[in-house]
Design an enzyme around this catalytic site. Structure first.
Site, mmCIF file in Angstrom:
data_model
loop_
_atom_site.group_PDB
_atom_site.id
_atom_site.type_symbol
_atom_site.label_atom_id
_atom_site.label_comp_id
_atom_site.label_asym_id
_atom_site.label_seq_id
_atom_site.Cartn_x
_atom_site.Cartn_y
_atom_site.Cartn_z
ATOM 1 N N ASN C 91 10.770 6.399 3.899
ATOM 2 C CA ASN C 91 11.347 4.925 4.330
ATOM 3 C C ASN C 91 12.337 4.055 3.398
ATOM 4 O OD1 ASN C 91 8.819 4.561 2.370
ATOM 5 N ND2 ASN C 91 8.228 2.666 3.746
ATOM 6 N N HIS C 231 -2.573 9.515 3.178
ATOM 7 C CA HIS C 231 -3.458 8.721 2.952
ATOM 8 C C HIS C 231 -5.616 9.021 3.720
ATOM 9 C CE1 HIS C 231 -0.856 6.656 5.535
ATOM 10 N NE2 HIS C 231 -0.772 6.546 4.716
ATOM 11 N N ASP C 304 0.409 7.302 -3.345
ATOM 12 C CA ASP C 304 1.377 6.404 -2.213
ATOM 13 C C ASP C 304 1.702 5.278 -2.902
ATOM 14 O OD1 ASP C 304 2.262 4.911 0.190
ATOM 15 O OD2 ASP C 304 -0.052 4.656 0.486
ATOM 16 N N HIS C 308 6.718 -3.096 -4.733
ATOM 17 C CA HIS C 308 6.791 -4.864 -4.623
ATOM 18 C C HIS C 308 7.101 -5.287 -5.533
ATOM 19 C CE1 HIS C 308 6.257 -3.274 0.001
ATOM 20 N NE2 HIS C 308 4.765 -2.682 -0.471
HETATM 21 ZN ZN LIG Z 1 1.123 5.304 4.679
#
Ligand SMILES: [Zn+2]
Lengths: 317, 177, 448
Positions: C91, C231, C304, C308
């Site tokens: 992503n 996850h 994960d 940010h």
């Molecule tokens: Zn995810």
């Protein structure tokens, strides 16, 4: 009191003290000169990230009647990015020397973030945050109930044993949450009535009875019936089939109203959807407290501002 | 700690004040006694009873809360407010006697005058206090004084009234050691 | 500094004490070793030697979101946490949905030098869930993509999911599913339960995760494909995975360190550091996840790692971004929750944080045992160090760690990647030093 963020953390003594101060404020509202010099030189900012003319005007009247300087800051629709704006705005208000911030925000917890972030020293009053709480509404509701029940002898009293039925969108209602905690603190017995879709999935920890059948709840002859506003957008979320079925099943219509004891108070935080959650006859009856709630709102908010802002700042709660 | 007024002294002082009020007012007409919470209210009620007895007419008493008019709110923790109760049809045209337990800096009375002005237009305002301990910070003096008690600022004057404290007495403590 | 290292007196995952010699990018020998000429000696007394950690789930943010993280800063964070390989989620911007983007990601990793960067390819074009991305082209590219994921979004369309599962069989690929039913989680802000009701935050029901996992394991069974579940966060999900494995379905599952330690109670203060997708759950879920990791129902721990910028977390809860950085803290959290609690030993840690993630991702040269002949990917951990986890422990660009201010056990003392220390004496080394070391190593092997 440093901030007023939630009714959850109000002790019984604090709540009653606030309601008693509100009684003194209400007395001032009945005389010719309605203004007090109490908060002269203090600045109160109404920081509204969500439209609510009624609530803003109520706070504005409260602050002005205490002689505070009032700045209305409507942040809704401003071009600043959503995340940054709360912090930026807070720092602007800090630089302007705001002593109190009355915040209305669509995000649950935003007043809490403002109060605990360290961005600002001002006392924070939660004027409604998302689907979380609306503490001054619950306080004015309790104030209204106490006055109707005890009149001039209200001071110092709680709501011990008062049976309150709250009807409507419990899931999304900040009014319901604030009322549940405060009414419990004041000794009232609360029944929540709603379609199962509009009750949070786990309310086992709430000090309230959950009932899906409005007629059964009303048959017990409660002291107070509080109708909540139902938002049109809930129909899109498939929470109930349509407004006709909602009104028929969970509305305080003429027939249901006629069955109520004459002593039962009918409350609504406003604005009302007449014909949907409440019939006009109930809303306009002698049993309705809707107009008193508006007047009492100013007194209760004066009391909150007085308790937050009149003393020396920086004291611990 | 020493006692400066005992119950009998206190009663005598109030009776004397009652006579003085009636004399100055040339009777009980238009009199209203407003006590300043908390002990001033009890004193106003007692005075009203004595004045009524002497004059043979009912002289009303009430309460005037001055908390929200104080000039020192921001310097102290938040103060509790008290009810203001004005008897009958208000103070317009009446002679208001403000009643308090101790007159000290005069700031409370200044606040009371502001509070009173927001309630209406009294024909005249008088001041009755049980104890005047001096140290004025405003051009204010009492019209009726139960006892003048020159004191040091280090001393504490305690007024006890049966209605509030269970007994009647005025004591002074600290400062003399 | 020489390019061979003699690690003295390390404790192997098995519990044995041994010396380890790294030479020419490989583990040359393990045992009681004599001094080797020219080798730098590293005192590993009391340190645990683990195979270099492998993270199957990292967000490196580059290209596109370099204000949060770059491949360089993200792999530096990886090295600090003892990782030698990371699988980079798709992503980015542009999305890693073509051979070009995954090869660019690979090149950035090669240039960074701190860890192997293995790109993950998107399942659908632009992560939009509408049309399959060029899975075959990505697999055949220089990046050799084997793991495909729309992570951040669920491959929700059941037909598309079925096709993706089937299609990647051609090159032994796996679909890593972010299991989140989108309709059930519209506007969701935290785990749905008693607390969400009190806080007035829109609920994120466990069933939104569990129903997708249930659907996907059945699809995987039907088409005979390999499925990986990202996850896993609820006790119910554990039950579904356990059922699927018992049935012989080829499914693997991961759990994040934060879901092994933190619970939804932390949300009560509306501090967006605790906002994450999937959300923090209840203590019962944490307990079930630990048990499942210990008994093998859950195969691996993956971080994960989701960096940010500060402004994405310094705001009201609704407006805050989901995600936490996790590379630097993962091993400490696993030590606290699994090892110190007695649920697992260090050999199990080597399995769940290195060998199995490398195997699921079909990544060679990683996850090999600490033994002669293996690639010189190695992590030395001091399990006795216990300290406040402060920003000084964060080596990436972002500081959105939920552990700041907490006390965590364990500290990575050294990380070796392709025989070169990326972390030494607890300090991440400068990238130019590492580049120079690789250059010398390459020269040496060309000569030899
Ligand atoms: Zn995810």
């Amino acid at each position: 009191m440093r901030h007023l963020l939630s009714t959850r953390d109000l002790s019984r003594d604090d709540a009653i003290a606030l309601l008693d101060v509100a009684e003194d404020m209400a007395a001032v509202q009945e005389r010719e000169v309605k203004k007090l010099p109490t908060l002269r030189g203090r600045t109160v900012v109404n920081l509204f990230f969500e439209d609510s003319t009624r609530t803003r005007i109520s706070f504005e009247a409260a602050a002005k009647r205490l002689s505070a300087d009032v700045i209305n800051f409507s942040a809704k629709g401003s071009s600043v990015s959503k995340g940054e704006s709360l912090k930026d705005t807070a720092q602007t208000l800090q630089a302007m020397g705001a002593d109190g911030v009355v915040i209305r925000h669509p995000s649950s917890g935003a007043p809490f973030t403002l109060a605990t972030s360290g961005w600002i020293d001002a006392g924070v009053v939660n004027a409604g945050d998302g689907t979380h709480e609306h503490p001054t509404q619950a306080l004015l509701d309790a104030f209204t109930m106490r006055r109707r029940l005890h009149g001039a002898a209200s001071r110092g009293r709680d709501l011990d044993g008062v049976r309150v039925v709250v009807v409507g969108d419990i899931l999304h209602s900040r009014v319901a949450r604030s009322n549940v905690w405060l009414l419990e603190t004041l000794g009232a017995e609360v029944t929540l009535v709603a379609p199962p879709t509009l009750v949070p999935v786990d309310v086992s920890g709430w000090p309230a009875v959950i009932e899906y059948d409005l007629d059964r709840a009303l048959a017990a002859g409660p002291d107070v019936v509080m109708m909540l506003r139902i938002q049109a957008e809930r129909m899109q979320g498939a929470f109930f089939p349509n407004s006709r079925e909602y009104a028929r099943t969970w509305g305080l219509d003429d027939h249901r109203f006629a069955q109520l004891p004459e002593t039962t108070m009918v409350m609504h935080p406003g604005p009302m959807n007449r014909g949907l959650e409440i019939a006009a006859r109930a809303a306009d009856s002698m049993q309705s407290t809707v107009r008193e709630q508006v007047a009492n709102g100013v007194s209760v908010r004066m009391a909150a501002l007085y308790l937050l802002l009149s003393g020396e700042r920086g004291e611990t709660p | 700690m020493r006692t400066v007024l005992q119950q009998a002294d206190l009663e005598r002082a109030l009776t004397r004040i009652a006579h003085e009020i009636l004399e100055a007012n040339r009777g009980a007409d238009d009199l209203v006694l407003l006590g300043i919470p908390t002990r001033g209210v009890a004193l106003a009620e007692r005075l009203a009873r004595i004045v009524s007895r002497i004059a043979g007419v009912d002289v009303p008493a009430g309460a005037l809360d001055v908390t929200m008019y104080r000039d020192d709110l921001g310097r102290n923790p938040v103060r509790a407010t008290h009810p203001t109760e004005v008897p009958g049809d208000g103070i317009d045209g009446r002679v208001v006697v403000l009643v308090d337990d101790v007159l000290y800096s005069g700031r409370t009375i200044r606040a009371a005058l502001d509070a009173l002005a927001d309630l209406g237009r009294a024909r005249a305002v008088r001041l009755a206090v049980l104890v005047d301990r001096g140290h004025r910070e405003f051009p204010i003096r009492a019209d009726y004084v139960g006892k003048n008690l020159p004191s040091s600022t280090r001393e504490r004057i305690n007024v006890h009234l049966a209605e509030v404290d269970g007994d009647d007495a005025v004591t002074i403590e600290g400062g003399d050691e | 500094m020489s390019e061979s290292f003699l690690i003295r007196g390390a404790t192997l995952p098995s519990g044995e004490r041994a010396d380890i010699l790294l030479e020419g990018g490989r583990i040359a020998d393990v045992g009681t070793l004599a001094d080797a000429a020219g080798a730098t000696v590293v005192d590993a007394d009391g340190l645990v030697a683990l195979p270099g950690l492998v993270d199957l789930h990292t967000h490196l943010r580059e290209p596109g979101y370099e204000q949060s993280e770059t491949v360089l800063t993200g792999t530096r964070a990886a090295a600090a946490g003892g990782f030698t390989a990371v699988f980079a989620m798709a992503n980015t911007f542009p999305v890693a949905d073509t051979a070009g983007v995954v090869e660019q990601e690979l090149s950035l990793g090669e240039a960074a030098g701190y860890a192997t960067v293995q790109p993950i390819g998107a399942v659908t074009v632009g992560l939009k869930g509408e049309q399959l991305a060029e899975l075959g082209a990505m697999a055949a590219s220089r990046a050799r993509v084997r793991v495909f994921s729309d992570d951040g979004f669920c491959v929700f369309d059941p037909l598309l999911m079925r096709r993706a599962l089937e299609y990647v069989k051609a090159f032994d690929g796996v679909i890593a599913q972010h299991a989140q039913e989108p309709r059930l989680t519209q506007g969701a802000q935290m785990n749905e339960g008693a607390l969400s009701g009190e806080l007035g935050l829109a609920g994120w029901p466990a069933v939104a995760e569990e129903s997708i996992i249930a659907r996907d394991v059945l699809l995987a069974e039907h088409v005979g494909s390999r499925l990986h579940v990202c996850h896993v966060s609820t006790a119910g999900s554990v039950e579904v995975v356990r059922w699927a494995k018992a049935r012989g379905i080829d499914v693997t599952a991961e759990v994040t360190p934060h879901h092994l330690l933190l619970t939804e109670e932390l949300v009560a203060g509306y501090d967006p550091r605790y906002k994450v997708n999937p959300p923090l759950r209840r203590q019962e879920d944490v307990d079930a996840l630990r048990a499942a990791l210990a008994d093998g129902t859950i195969d691996i721990v993956a971080t994960d790692h989701a960096p940010h910028p500060v402004e994405a977390k310094e705001c009201e809860w609704d407006a805050a971004a989901n995600g936490m950085v996790g590379l630097e803290s993962a091993l400490s959290v696993v030590q606290q929750t699994m090892v110190d609690s007695g649920l697992m030993g260090w050999a199990d840690v080597a399995r769940v944080l290195s060998a199995t993630p490398a195997r699921i991702g079909r990544l060679s040269g990683h996850g090999e045992p600490v033994a002669a002949g293996s690639a010189a990917e190695l992590t030395l951990l001091d399990p006795t160090a216990t300290a406040d986890f402060g920003v000084d422990r964060l080596a990436g660009r972002s500081v959105n760690s939920p552990y700041l201010g907490r006390t965590l056990p364990g500290r990575v003392v050294a990380t070796f990647h392709r025989g070169v220390p990326t972390v030494l004496d607890g300090e991440v080394r400068a990238s130019d030093e590492i580049a120079a070391a690789f250059a010398r190593l390459a020269e040496g092997s060309a000569r030899g």
